[in-house]
Scaffold this motif. Structure first.
Motif, short mmCIF file in Angstrom:
data_model
loop_
_atom_site.label_atom_id
_atom_site.label_comp_id
_atom_site.label_asym_id
_atom_site.label_seq_id
_atom_site.Cartn_x
_atom_site.Cartn_y
_atom_site.Cartn_z
N ALA A 18 -49.75 18.47 -17.21
CA ALA A 18 -48.76 19.46 -16.79
C ALA A 18 -48.77 20.66 -17.73
O ALA A 18 -48.88 20.52 -18.94
N THR A 19 -48.65 21.82 -17.14
CA THR A 19 -48.57 23.05 -17.91
C THR A 19 -47.11 23.36 -18.17
O THR A 19 -46.23 22.78 -17.55
N LEU A 44 -48.39 23.65 -11.58
CA LEU A 44 -48.85 22.30 -11.84
C LEU A 44 -47.69 21.35 -12.14
O LEU A 44 -47.73 20.17 -11.78
#
Length: 182
Positions: A18-19, A44
């Protein structure tokens, strides 16, 4: 490597991918169904959380396969409506980011394989995801079409997650299959 360790490693890899929660690109004027459908795919963090909701429902099994994603969708709609009416929620983006990690962890924690726990977590996170969708909706958007789009896209992501969850459990087995109980 044990089955639960492999599942934990897969879940951790998904969560760590995950960003930061910067999922909301600009929208075109007059946004409708297609813009709403594209919104959950634009970050994301949203993508991972929504797929993981489906994986989590499949991990619990039984009625949770529909109840967990259903709770997320219902709460997401409520959160979107709350944002549209001018409501405020604290820490929306950090909560969305945290949802990716927490949902992945719930997939591997034996104590979390309870439908009620699944519904509560899914609804709680769904509220925040929905709030973000509602708050980011363009002022001149066709609200009904936009909401229908992001609900449809989210339901599709949940279905992808259920399929992934089934595939993972088919490959490594469910914990109850190797002597542990859920």
């Amino acid at each position: 490597m044990s089955k639960i360790t492999r599942l934990a490693a897969i879940s951790a890899a998904i969560a760590l991918a995950a960003t930061p929660a910067l999922a909301h690109p600009g929208h075109l004027a007059g946004a409708g169904f297609l813009d709403g459908a594209a919104h959950p795919l634009g970050g994301l963090d949203h993508l991972i959380a929504m797929v993981t909701v489906g994986v989590y429902g499949a991990t619990i099994g039984g009625r949770a396969i529909l109840a967990v994603p259903g709770a997320f969708l219902a709460a997401m709609l409520a959160g979107g409506l709350f944002a549209l009416t001018g409501g405020e929620l604290p820490l929306v983006e950090p909560t969305i980011y945290a949802s990716t990690v927490v949902l992945a962890l719930l997939c591997v924690m034996p104590m979390s394989r309870n439908s009620l726990i699944g519904v509560v977590f899914a609804a709680g996170f769904g509220l925040f995801h929905g709030f973000a969708h509602g708050a980011e909706m363009p002022a001149d958007a066709a609200a009904l079409g936009y909401a229908a789009g992001f609900l449809a896209s989210t339901a599709g992501l949940h279905a992808v997650g259920v399929a992934i969850g089934y595939s993972i459990h088919r490959l490594i087995g469910r914990p109850e299959e190797d002597g542990r109980t859920a």
